[in-house]
Design a protein around this motif. Structure first.
Motif, PDB file in Angstrom:
ATOM      1  N   ASN A 168      -9.994  16.052  -2.879  1.00  0.00           N
ATOM      2  CA  ASN A 168      -9.456  15.445  -1.670  1.00  0.00           C
ATOM      3  C   ASN A 168     -10.531  14.522  -1.116  1.00  0.00           C
ATOM      4  OD1 ASN A 168      -6.993  17.012  -1.614  1.00  0.00           O
ATOM      5  ND2 ASN A 168      -8.230  18.753  -0.958  1.00  0.00           N
ATOM      6  N   LEU A 169     -10.142  13.313  -0.719  1.00  0.00           N
ATOM      7  CA  LEU A 169     -11.102  12.325  -0.226  1.00  0.00           C
ATOM      8  C   LEU A 169     -10.852  12.062   1.252  1.00  0.00           C
ATOM      9  CD1 LEU A 169     -13.323  10.193  -0.717  1.00  0.00           C
ATOM     10  CD2 LEU A 169     -11.513   8.597  -1.359  1.00  0.00           C
ATOM     11  N   PHE A 170     -11.914  12.222   2.058  1.00  0.00           N
ATOM     12  CA  PHE A 170     -11.835  12.009   3.501  1.00  0.00           C
ATOM     13  C   PHE A 170     -12.764  10.863   3.896  1.00  0.00           C
ATOM     14  CE2 PHE A 170     -11.222  16.461   2.521  1.00  0.00           C
ATOM     15  CZ  PHE A 170     -10.105  16.822   3.251  1.00  0.00           C
ATOM     16  N   ILE A 171     -12.415  10.174   4.983  1.00  0.00           N
ATOM     17  CA  ILE A 171     -13.290   9.144   5.532  1.00  0.00           C
ATOM     18  C   ILE A 171     -13.254   9.242   7.053  1.00  0.00           C
ATOM     19  CG2 ILE A 171     -11.479   7.362   5.519  1.00  0.00           C
ATOM     20  CD1 ILE A 171     -13.759   5.342   4.819  1.00  0.00           C
ATOM     21  N   GLN A 172     -14.423   9.122   7.659  1.00  0.00           N
ATOM     22  CA  GLN A 172     -14.521   9.167   9.118  1.00  0.00           C
ATOM     23  C   GLN A 172     -15.119   7.857   9.627  1.00  0.00           C
ATOM     24  OE1 GLN A 172     -17.482  11.769  10.952  1.00  0.00           O
ATOM     25  NE2 GLN A 172     -16.078  12.197  12.643  1.00  0.00           N
ATOM     26  N   PHE A 173     -14.392   7.200  10.523  1.00  0.00           N
ATOM     27  CA  PHE A 173     -14.906   6.037  11.238  1.00  0.00           C
ATOM     28  C   PHE A 173     -15.339   6.514  12.621  1.00  0.00           C
ATOM     29  CE2 PHE A 173     -11.523   4.193   8.459  1.00  0.00           C
ATOM     30  CZ  PHE A 173     -12.360   3.455   7.625  1.00  0.00           C
ATOM     31  N   ASN A 174     -16.558   6.185  13.005  1.00  0.00           N
ATOM     32  CA  ASN A 174     -17.070   6.680  14.283  1.00  0.00           C
ATOM     33  C   ASN A 174     -18.016   5.663  14.902  1.00  0.00           C
ATOM     34  OD1 ASN A 174     -17.804   8.256  16.472  1.00  0.00           O
ATOM     35  ND2 ASN A 174     -19.227   9.530  15.302  1.00  0.00           N
ATOM     36  N   ASN A 175     -17.467   4.823  15.775  1.00  0.00           N
ATOM     37  CA  ASN A 175     -18.278   3.892  16.557  1.00  0.00           C
ATOM     38  C   ASN A 175     -19.194   3.040  15.678  1.00  0.00           C
ATOM     39  OD1 ASN A 175     -19.076   2.720  19.002  1.00  0.00           O
ATOM     40  ND2 ASN A 175     -20.796   4.154  19.247  1.00  0.00           N
ATOM     41  N   GLY A 176     -18.634   2.466  14.619  1.00  0.00           N
ATOM     42  CA  GLY A 176     -19.401   1.567  13.759  1.00  0.00           C
ATOM     43  C   GLY A 176     -20.025   2.223  12.546  1.00  0.00           C
ATOM     44  N   SER A 177     -19.998   3.538  12.471  1.00  0.00           N
ATOM     45  CA  SER A 177     -20.528   4.224  11.290  1.00  0.00           C
ATOM     46  C   SER A 177     -19.372   4.760  10.453  1.00  0.00           C
ATOM     47  CB  SER A 177     -21.452   5.374  11.697  1.00  0.00           C
ATOM     48  OG  SER A 177     -20.730   6.378  12.379  1.00  0.00           O
ATOM     49  N   VAL A 178     -19.653   5.011   9.177  1.00  0.00           N
ATOM     50  CA  VAL A 178     -18.627   5.519   8.276  1.00  0.00           C
ATOM     51  C   VAL A 178     -19.229   6.634   7.419  1.00  0.00           C
ATOM     52  CG1 VAL A 178     -19.132   3.838   6.454  1.00  0.00           C
ATOM     53  CG2 VAL A 178     -16.866   4.879   6.580  1.00  0.00           C
ATOM     54  N   GLU A 179     -18.424   7.633   7.141  1.00  0.00           N
ATOM     55  CA  GLU A 179     -18.862   8.756   6.314  1.00  0.00           C
ATOM     56  C   GLU A 179     -17.686   9.225   5.463  1.00  0.00           C
ATOM     57  OE1 GLU A 179     -20.077  13.456   6.975  1.00  0.00           O
ATOM     58  OE2 GLU A 179     -20.768  11.960   8.427  1.00  0.00           O
ATOM     59  N   THR A 180     -17.905   9.340   4.154  1.00  0.00           N
ATOM     60  CA  THR A 180     -16.868   9.887   3.282  1.00  0.00           C
ATOM     61  C   THR A 180     -17.299  11.266   2.806  1.00  0.00           C
ATOM     62  OG1 THR A 180     -17.799   8.874   1.285  1.00  0.00           O
ATOM     63  CG2 THR A 180     -16.130   7.626   2.477  1.00  0.00           C
ATOM     64  N   ARG A 181     -16.321  12.131   2.650  1.00  0.00           N
ATOM     65  CA  ARG A 181     -16.568  13.485   2.155  1.00  0.00           C
ATOM     66  C   ARG A 181     -15.519  13.834   1.108  1.00  0.00           C
ATOM     67  NH1 ARG A 181     -18.514  17.562   7.022  1.00  0.00           N
ATOM     68  NH2 ARG A 181     -19.989  16.143   8.037  1.00  0.00           N
ATOM     69  N   VAL A 182     -15.872  14.774   0.236  1.00  0.00           N
ATOM     70  CA  VAL A 182     -14.939  15.219  -0.799  1.00  0.00           C
ATOM     71  C   VAL A 182     -14.872  16.738  -0.803  1.00  0.00           C
ATOM     72  CG1 VAL A 182     -15.244  13.231  -2.315  1.00  0.00           C
ATOM     73  CG2 VAL A 182     -16.760  15.202  -2.551  1.00  0.00           C
ATOM     74  N   SER A 183     -13.720  17.261  -1.176  1.00  0.00           N
ATOM     75  CA  SER A 183     -13.548  18.701  -1.361  1.00  0.00           C
ATOM     76  C   SER A 183     -12.632  18.920  -2.555  1.00  0.00           C
ATOM     77  CB  SER A 183     -12.952  19.354  -0.109  1.00  0.00           C
ATOM     78  OG  SER A 183     -11.621  18.913   0.104  1.00  0.00           O
TER      79      SER A 183
END
Length: 621
Positions: A168-183
């Motif tokens: 599963n692929l997740f992405i977080q947008f947060n005030n100009g930053s980005v982070e992807t996570r996998v599970s």
């Protein structure tokens, strides 16, 4: 047979993405759209709590996002700080100043609670261009900032494609930053993967190696196996029992951590072969060393990545299973077991000399150790001249094709008056009347004083090779061992009651039975296998799983309650190498009985504190 080539990760494709600013059309009927912005009913079945799933997923990439609201476009820039490189002198070194960035631009739009990203993909070789649309859910309609889950359906060149991906692929947008996570995708069909197909081809002689590739789905796997002489008896997404050439096999995915590690075991009638994989895209300073040179390779960032597997050893072990003969020991309680083949796939634990006195029918084993890690003052050093031996003497005899060793009575060294009674141990697999050969220990002992024979469910099989005055001892994990009937589980139950601490390594020691002690501690067992258990305590539901276990080496367990996941592990390396004997490992070096130091790493306190957090108790000091 047709192999399906799937898009593993939109952000990892080797294609250039050109911004598309035109509107995008949402494909009707693409499942996953929901009015609840925190959950997804995806094509893989079941609801996913996006926020909770993101919290427990592993970080994959970090960077920044640049949004152009006037053009409805966003540019994602993934950044890598620090990396493993090979300098001009050919030496591997970690460079903390290394920096790499990659960027891609997408058009974005919202359709209800669904975020839609689109771009044109250009194949660098052919120049062919296709329009791709991806769908994400989990955030708030109209707001980019938030946590989003990629749905397993996307549109490529106007064609709707849905796939059962490994992660599963997740992405977080947060005030100009980005982070992807996998599970891990819990429903991913590992038994329909390229690895299983390649394994079948190897067993039938159509391939000369086994590629450890759990990705990539194969169409009509069951039909394909049947056509190659395999009869599938039972099957889940992580386990398959089948028959090939009159032998029964079981293939099991033991452990998978996306983009990190995996272990798979093929067992057959008491024998087992384990394939293991460890990989890192971004290599840490601990791995960036000369000793790992064979496993480091250049990636597209200009730094080095790491991949280590035991494909060759696994293939050799599987080959020995396929080529088994019919000369087996009928006295072995586990059934017809080819002791020779089992010995070949087992791990060496010790070696040394054998002295036989045929006049007195006695045999003396001298296990020898050459070289070791010692402490010199306050520092550690490897002493290649170190020597230690351990001597044991037995009377021996034969009864049919069974070799017996008689152990004399032993007085405890602390002198408190008790003693170990004389006992007889039984070995099978060799030739009657001949000591030289390969023998398997039966997990039973006969007490010579009482005449009683006691047998137990050991976590391992023990093998002994005697050959012209030399000896070698090997062990292999017992596939049927009940890890949920271990001392560890009893200690866990007691810890929940605030009665003791937990030692994770006690997974390998059998107790009276989890069911018999659970009620004493207010625990209700709901489901149980030999490697997992679901139970409830004090209003909390728990799911205990054994992830990985190798006797006298390592064990990993996971205890889950709600959205909280507690991971416990223990790692032991009694015979460490010269490279491991250093100050970096000082916190994990423990003195052994022989006087040398071995490595032991474990997180019992952290595991206990995680459980304390679930129960709302105070943490360890």
């Amino acid at each position: 047979m047709k192999k399906i080539n799937l898009m593993q990760n939109l952000f990892a494709m080797s294609l250039a993405c050109v911004t598309v600013l035109s509107g995008v059309s949402l494909l009707a009927g693409c499942s996953g759209f929901t009015e609840d912005t925190n959950t997804s009913s995806n094509d893989n079945g079941g609801l996913i709590d996006v926020q909770a799933a993101f919290a427990s997923a592993r970080v994959s990439q970090l960077g920044k996002v640049i949004v152009d609201e006037s053009q409805d476009s966003l540019t994602i820039v993934y950044e890598t700080f620090g990396g493993c490189v090979k300098n001009d002198n050919g030496v591997y070194a970690y460079n903390s100043d290394f920096y790499f960035a990659s960027s891609r631009t997408y058009a974005y739009d919202f359709h209800g609670d669904t975020l839609v990203l689109s771009c044109d993909l250009i194949d660098q070789k052919s120049g062919y261009q296709q329009h791709i649309i991806s769908y994400l859910i989990g955030g708030n309609p109209g707001e980019l900032d938030g946590i989003w889950l990629f749905l397993p359906c996307y549109s490529l060149g106007g064609e709707r494609i849905c796939s059962n991906e490994m992660e599963n692929l997740f992405i977080q947008f947060n005030n100009g930053s980005v982070e992807t996570r996998v599970s891990e995708n819990k429903t991913y069909d590992y038994m329909n993967s390229s690895f299983v197909h390649n394994l079948a081809l190897f067993m039938t002689g159509h391939e000369n190696r086994i590629d450890f590739d759990l990705r990539g789905q194969v169409m009509s796997m069951d039909n394909d196996l049947s056509g190659k002489g395999f009869t599938v008896q039972e099957r889940t997404n992580k386990n398959m029992k089948f028959v090939y050439k009159e032998h029964e096999y079981e293939l099991n995915v033991d452990y998978v951590q996306i983009n990190d590690s995996a272990a798979v075991t093929l067992s057959s009638e008491g024998l087992s072969c384990t394939a293991s994989l460890s990989e890192r895209d971004n290599v840490s300073s601990e791995i960036c060393r000369e000793e790992n040179a064979d496993y480091l390779y250049e990636n597209d960032k200009g730094s080095l990545s790491y991949r280590k597997d035991n494909s060759d050893e696994f293939a050799s072990c599987v080959k020995s299973l396929v080529r088994r003969g019919t000369n087996t020991s009928s006295n072995d309680k586990s059934g017809n077991v080819d002791v020779q083949t089992a010995f070949a796939s087992a791990r060496v634990m010790s070696s040394g000399k054998v002295f036989v006195d045929e006049v007195r029918d006695s045999i003396t084993f001298v296990a020898e150790k050459f070289g070791g890690c010692i402490k010199n003052g306050e520092s550690f050093m490897y002493d290649s001249d170190f020597y230690d031996s351990d001597t044991n003497k037995y009377a021996y005899g034969f009864r049919g094709d069974t070799l017996m060793f008689m152990q004399p009575a032993i007085l405890y060294q602390d002198g408190h008056g008790d003693s170990v009674s004389a006992a007889t141990m039984f070995y099978v697999g060799g030739t009657s009347g001949k000591l030289d050969g390969i023998w398997k220990f039966l997990p039973c002992r006969k007490n010579m004083a009482s005449g009683e024979v006691a047998c137990q469910n050991d976590a391992y099989n023990y093998y002994l090779k005697i050959d012209n005055g030399k000896m070698e001892v090997r062990i292999a994990d017992h596939e049927d061992y009940d890890y949920m009937n271990s001392v560890f589980v009893e200690e866990l139950f007691m810890f929940l009651n605030n009665k003791n601490s937990i030692q994770i390594e006690t997974q390998f020691y059998t107790t009276h039975g989890a069911e018999s002690v659970a009620e004493n501690y207010g625990i209700t067992i709901q489901e149980k296998t030999n490697k997992s258990m679901k139970f409830s305590y004090a209003g909390h539901d728990f799911d205990l799983k054994l992830n990985y276990a190798k006797i006298m080496d390592s064990v990993s367990v996971t205890l889950t309650s709600g959205n909280v996941i507690c991971n416990g592990f223990n790692r032991e390396i009694p015979d460490i190498t010269q490279d491991q004997c250093n100050e970096d490992n000082a916190p994990y070096l423990n003195e052994m009985e022989s006087g040398v130091y071995g490595i032991r790493m474990q997180n019992s306190y952290e595991f206990e504190d995680c459980i304390n957090g679930i129960l709302g108790r105070e943490l360890n000091e």
